[in-house]
Design a protein around this motif. Structure first.
Motif, PDB file in Angstrom:
ATOM      1  N   HIS A  69     -86.668 -64.460   2.706  1.00 42.95           N
ATOM      2  CA  HIS A  69     -86.785 -63.045   2.355  1.00 42.95           C
ATOM      3  C   HIS A  69     -85.606 -62.286   2.952  1.00 42.95           C
ATOM      4  O   HIS A  69     -85.438 -62.227   4.175  1.00 42.95           O
ATOM      5  CB  HIS A  69     -88.117 -62.506   2.914  1.00 42.95           C
ATOM      6  CG  HIS A  69     -88.319 -61.043   2.708  1.00 42.95           C
ATOM      7  ND1 HIS A  69     -89.275 -60.332   3.389  1.00 42.95           N
ATOM      8  CD2 HIS A  69     -87.694 -60.142   1.901  1.00 42.95           C
ATOM      9  CE1 HIS A  69     -89.240 -59.062   3.006  1.00 42.95           C
ATOM     10  NE2 HIS A  69     -88.287 -58.927   2.116  1.00 42.95           N
ATOM     11  N   VAL A  70     -84.791 -61.711   2.099  1.00 45.01           N
ATOM     12  CA  VAL A  70     -83.595 -60.986   2.518  1.00 45.01           C
ATOM     13  C   VAL A  70     -83.752 -59.516   2.151  1.00 45.01           C
ATOM     14  O   VAL A  70     -84.229 -59.182   1.062  1.00 45.01           O
ATOM     15  CB  VAL A  70     -82.336 -61.566   1.846  1.00 45.01           C
ATOM     16  CG1 VAL A  70     -81.094 -60.751   2.214  1.00 45.01           C
ATOM     17  CG2 VAL A  70     -82.142 -63.027   2.250  1.00 45.01           C
ATOM     18  N   MET A  71     -83.375 -58.647   3.060  1.00 47.54           N
ATOM     19  CA  MET A  71     -83.403 -57.210   2.784  1.00 47.54           C
ATOM     20  C   MET A  71     -82.100 -56.577   3.241  1.00 47.54           C
ATOM     21  O   MET A  71     -81.598 -56.890   4.323  1.00 47.54           O
ATOM     22  CB  MET A  71     -84.576 -56.541   3.500  1.00 47.54           C
ATOM     23  CG  MET A  71     -84.709 -55.068   3.187  1.00 47.54           C
ATOM     24  SD  MET A  71     -86.147 -54.304   4.006  1.00 47.54           S
ATOM     25  CE  MET A  71     -85.538 -54.228   5.688  1.00 47.54           C
ATOM     26  N   ASN A  72     -81.572 -55.684   2.415  1.00 43.38           N
ATOM     27  CA  ASN A  72     -80.331 -55.022   2.795  1.00 43.38           C
ATOM     28  C   ASN A  72     -80.602 -53.773   3.614  1.00 43.38           C
ATOM     29  O   ASN A  72     -81.643 -53.119   3.492  1.00 43.38           O
ATOM     30  CB  ASN A  72     -79.523 -54.633   1.558  1.00 43.38           C
ATOM     31  CG  ASN A  72     -80.161 -53.472   0.819  1.00 43.38           C
ATOM     32  OD1 ASN A  72     -81.299 -53.574   0.360  1.00 43.38           O
ATOM     33  ND2 ASN A  72     -79.450 -52.364   0.704  1.00 43.38           N
ATOM     34  N   ILE A  73     -79.657 -53.446   4.453  1.00 44.35           N
ATOM     35  CA  ILE A  73     -79.608 -52.152   5.111  1.00 44.35           C
ATOM     36  C   ILE A  73     -78.396 -51.436   4.516  1.00 44.35           C
ATOM     37  O   ILE A  73     -77.257 -51.865   4.706  1.00 44.35           O
ATOM     38  CB  ILE A  73     -79.426 -52.287   6.638  1.00 44.35           C
ATOM     39  CG1 ILE A  73     -80.600 -53.048   7.264  1.00 44.35           C
ATOM     40  CG2 ILE A  73     -79.238 -50.921   7.271  1.00 44.35           C
ATOM     41  CD1 ILE A  73     -81.891 -52.291   7.343  1.00 44.35           C
ATOM     42  N   THR A  74     -78.639 -50.375   3.749  1.00 48.90           N
ATOM     43  CA  THR A  74     -77.526 -49.606   3.184  1.00 48.90           C
ATOM     44  C   THR A  74     -77.018 -48.672   4.270  1.00 48.90           C
ATOM     45  O   THR A  74     -77.653 -47.658   4.582  1.00 48.90           O
ATOM     46  CB  THR A  74     -77.978 -48.818   1.943  1.00 48.90           C
ATOM     47  OG1 THR A  74     -78.371 -49.747   0.933  1.00 48.90           O
ATOM     48  CG2 THR A  74     -76.845 -47.955   1.405  1.00 48.90           C
ATOM     49  N   ASP A  75     -75.885 -49.048   4.865  1.00 46.58           N
ATOM     50  CA  ASP A  75     -75.334 -48.262   5.963  1.00 46.58           C
ATOM     51  C   ASP A  75     -74.038 -47.566   5.584  1.00 46.58           C
ATOM     52  O   ASP A  75     -73.267 -47.141   6.446  1.00 46.58           O
ATOM     53  CB  ASP A  75     -75.162 -49.124   7.223  1.00 46.58           C
ATOM     54  CG  ASP A  75     -74.280 -50.338   7.000  1.00 46.58           C
ATOM     55  OD1 ASP A  75     -73.875 -50.592   5.845  1.00 46.58           O
ATOM     56  OD2 ASP A  75     -73.989 -51.041   7.985  1.00 46.58           O
ATOM     57  N   VAL A  76     -73.801 -47.445   4.269  1.00 45.02           N
ATOM     58  CA  VAL A  76     -72.733 -46.576   3.783  1.00 45.02           C
ATOM     59  C   VAL A  76     -73.113 -46.107   2.382  1.00 45.02           C
ATOM     60  O   VAL A  76     -73.417 -46.912   1.513  1.00 45.02           O
ATOM     61  CB  VAL A  76     -71.354 -47.282   3.796  1.00 45.02           C
ATOM     62  CG1 VAL A  76     -71.371 -48.569   2.979  1.00 45.02           C
ATOM     63  CG2 VAL A  76     -70.259 -46.354   3.282  1.00 45.02           C
ATOM     64  N   ASP A  77     -73.173 -44.819   2.207  1.00 50.27           N
ATOM     65  CA  ASP A  77     -73.361 -44.219   0.886  1.00 50.27           C
ATOM     66  C   ASP A  77     -72.983 -42.740   0.991  1.00 50.27           C
ATOM     67  O   ASP A  77     -72.545 -42.264   2.045  1.00 50.27           O
ATOM     68  CB  ASP A  77     -74.788 -44.419   0.355  1.00 50.27           C
ATOM     69  CG  ASP A  77     -75.786 -43.362   0.787  1.00 50.27           C
ATOM     70  OD1 ASP A  77     -75.623 -42.809   1.909  1.00 50.27           O
ATOM     71  OD2 ASP A  77     -76.710 -43.069   0.025  1.00 50.27           O
ATOM     72  N   ASP A  78     -73.139 -42.014  -0.099  1.00 45.87           N
ATOM     73  CA  ASP A  78     -72.696 -40.621  -0.120  1.00 45.87           C
ATOM     74  C   ASP A  78     -73.349 -39.788   0.978  1.00 45.87           C
ATOM     75  O   ASP A  78     -72.674 -39.032   1.690  1.00 45.87           O
ATOM     76  CB  ASP A  78     -73.020 -39.995  -1.484  1.00 45.87           C
ATOM     77  CG  ASP A  78     -72.220 -40.616  -2.618  1.00 45.87           C
ATOM     78  OD1 ASP A  78     -71.198 -41.253  -2.338  1.00 45.87           O
ATOM     79  OD2 ASP A  78     -72.641 -40.468  -3.785  1.00 45.87           O
ATOM     80  N   LYS A  79     -74.660 -39.885   1.123  1.00 45.10           N
ATOM     81  CA  LYS A  79     -75.370 -39.059   2.106  1.00 45.10           C
ATOM     82  C   LYS A  79     -74.940 -39.407   3.525  1.00 45.10           C
ATOM     83  O   LYS A  79     -74.781 -38.524   4.373  1.00 45.10           O
ATOM     84  CB  LYS A  79     -76.884 -39.256   1.959  1.00 45.10           C
ATOM     85  CG  LYS A  79     -77.482 -38.700   0.678  1.00 45.10           C
ATOM     86  CD  LYS A  79     -78.985 -38.757   0.674  1.00 45.10           C
ATOM     87  CE  LYS A  79     -79.489 -40.181   0.551  1.00 45.10           C
ATOM     88  NZ  LYS A  79     -79.233 -40.780  -0.754  1.00 45.10           N
ATOM     89  N   ILE A  80     -74.787 -40.705   3.782  1.00 52.72           N
ATOM     90  CA  ILE A  80     -74.404 -41.131   5.129  1.00 52.72           C
ATOM     91  C   ILE A  80     -73.021 -40.592   5.485  1.00 52.72           C
ATOM     92  O   ILE A  80     -72.811 -40.053   6.585  1.00 52.72           O
ATOM     93  CB  ILE A  80     -74.440 -42.674   5.226  1.00 52.72           C
ATOM     94  CG1 ILE A  80     -75.894 -43.161   5.209  1.00 52.72           C
ATOM     95  CG2 ILE A  80     -73.721 -43.147   6.491  1.00 52.72           C
ATOM     96  CD1 ILE A  80     -76.029 -44.666   5.079  1.00 52.72           C
TER      97      ILE A  80
END
Length: 499
Positions: A69-80
């Motif tokens: 089971h793999v889950m991403n952590i989105t640690d770069v996007d527009d809001k960040i």
């Protein structure tokens, strides 16, 4: 060796049908779930999806599969990027706080930690992915150095969301992570840097990845070009998952994920959750009000994942009662005194509960029916206590049925007190002492007494009553009440439960 199930059926968003689930590899399930974008504390709607995925993972494992089971952590996007610039800190500094909070909150409500992958740790691989699509004429570079996926090159676009994009305008572009969910335009794979924004130097130039690109690259890196199941909230079907499919299958020429598992979002007190309505709650907000983590998890699991859940405070109170009923039944089994022998009725009751729970979960993860099965066992089991119908040899199968239930629902451990204390400590450190409710303080006080401590007090109370020392008995009862423990004296003896 455990036997693999033959009857697990799941709704597949791709086919819009309930299908029998079989993994690509005999005993291994490879699943990817879209994780949080760590720009703020997670709200209860986010966690409904994460709990649903956790239940699925647990049921796969209980059914005899090994699970990757793999889950991403989105640690770069527009809001960040926008928020980090506002606060004058780096992207990494900004996201570290909220990633830590997410993992703490997930553990607080019993979510097992999957293999985590972070967008910022896979930038070179993402740039190489984009370069390959450009070489094939599927992606193109714009004058500012950004790269876009050419939707017209993927004729099956829309096959997941079932939207008809046949009349879309080729060449219209969108470069933000959130946009009109009824439109389809060439979407950004790679974004050229803007003044003041974080960026990375790569083989395709300076910039940063688009949100959709991140999940495609990281999921295939961890699980292979084709894997068994992709999960997320229903809000991600379009455009996020649609875009993942387009870019991934254009890259590999193979099916991306075989099953698509989407959980519905929830209402709060009958309305869509929003800050403007004042019904937007993080997990920490709910705990500060005095609600137990086990109650939150139980309520989030009480309605099957594809049905709308109306999250109410009355529902949270009822969930707390349900959890205590389960814990008290377990306590009666582990601390009671039973006559020798066994009852065929009780053994049949336990076996039937497990059978019904498994059948319910096999039926597209029907958590409501699974909970109903265990509570029917508890109802009849409590009646058996009252009539002497439970014998010594009946205890093990009844406890085994509870264990089977808790392997999935994870609410029986009496550990709410320490978890709530950590939220209290956080609130005080953050200067939120005004948000700490009296209910939270009382719940923590109750939770600081372990079951062993309580049972010791109950034993002292029994001894006092046997000696007709009712003054001491009443004093112990009052002491327990002050600690949040309600004591009931019945014709069958003394029972207790937490408030």
């Amino acid at each position: 060796m455990l036997e693999l199930p033959m009857a697990l059926r799941l709704f597949n968003t791709m086919s819009s049908q309930i299908e029998e689930f079989h993994p690509l590899h005999d005993r291994e399930v490879r699943m990817y779930a879209c994780g949080p974008t760590v720009y703020d504390y997670g709200h209860v709607g986010n966690f409904r999806t994460f709990v649903a995925v956790d239940l699925l993972r647990r049921f796969f494992r209980q059914s005899g599969y090994t699970v990757r089971h793999v889950m991403n952590i989105t640690d770069v996007d527009d809001k960040i990027i926008r928020n980090a610039a506002r606060d004058g800190v780096s992207v990494q500094q900004y996201t570290a706080k909220y990633e830590k909070a997410f993992l703490e909150d997930a553990a607080m409500i019993g979510i097992e930690e999957p293999t985590l992958v972070r967008a910022t740790e896979h930038i070179p691989e993402m740039a190489a992915f984009v370069a390959t699509l450009v070489e094939r004429g599927i992606a193109y570079r714009t004058d500012d150095g950004s790269y876009y996926f050419r939707i017209a090159k993927f004729p099956q676009y829309g096959k997941l969301s079932k939207k008809d994009f046949s009349g879309m305008l080729d060449g219209a572009r969108v470069d933000v992570d959130e946009y009109d969910k009824d439109s389809a335009r060439d979407f950004a794979l790679w974004k050229a840097p803007k003044p003041g924004e974080a960026s990375w130097d790569t083989s395709i130039g300076s910039g940063r990845p688009g949100w959709h690109l991140e999940c495609s690259v990281m999921s295939m890196e961890e699980l292979g070009e084709s894997f068994d199941l992709h999960a997320g909230g229903e809000d991600l079907i379009f455009p996020h998952h649609e875009n993942e499919i387009a870019q991934s299958e254009s890259f590999t020429g193979k099916p991306f994920a075989r099953f698509w598992f989407h959980a519905r979002f929830l209402l709060v007190e009958g309305e869509k959750m929003s800050k403007s309505l004042g019904n937007f709650f993080t997990l920490r907000d709910l705990v500060l009000m005095g609600h137990k983590p086990s109650s939150i998890r139980y309520l989030l699991t009480s309605v099957p994942y594809r049905n709308q859940l109306n999250f109410t405070f009355d529902g949270l109170k009822q969930a707390a009662v349900s959890v205590e009923r389960l814990r008290n039944f377990q306590l009666r089994l582990t601390s009671g005194t039973f006559a020798e022998g066994s009852s065929s009725e009780m053994k049949a009751l336990a076996a039937q509960a497990v059978e019904r729970m498994t059948a319910a979960l096999d039926d597209d993860l029907n958590t409501a029916q699974a909970q109903a099965a265990i509570f029917e066992m508890v109802r009849q089991g409590n009646a058996g206590f009252d009539t002497g119908g439970i014998k010594k040899d009946d205890v093990a199968p009844l406890l085994a049925a509870l264990t089977k239930f808790d392997e999935i629902f994870a609410v029986l451990d009496d550990d709410d007190g320490p978890k709530m204390k950590r939220v209290l400590d956080w609130a005080m450190a953050e200067g939120r002492d005004k948000d700490v409710s009296n209910e939270l303080r009382e719940a923590i006080q109750s939770g600081q007494l372990s079951e062993a401590d309580i049972e010791k007090k109950i034993a002292e109370m029994r001894a006092a009553r046997a000696a007709r020392d009712f003054k001491t008995s009443d004093a112990i009862r009052a002491e327990l009440a002050d600690a949040g423990i309600l004591v009931e004296i019945t014709k069958d003896g003394i029972r207790w439960r937490r408030k």
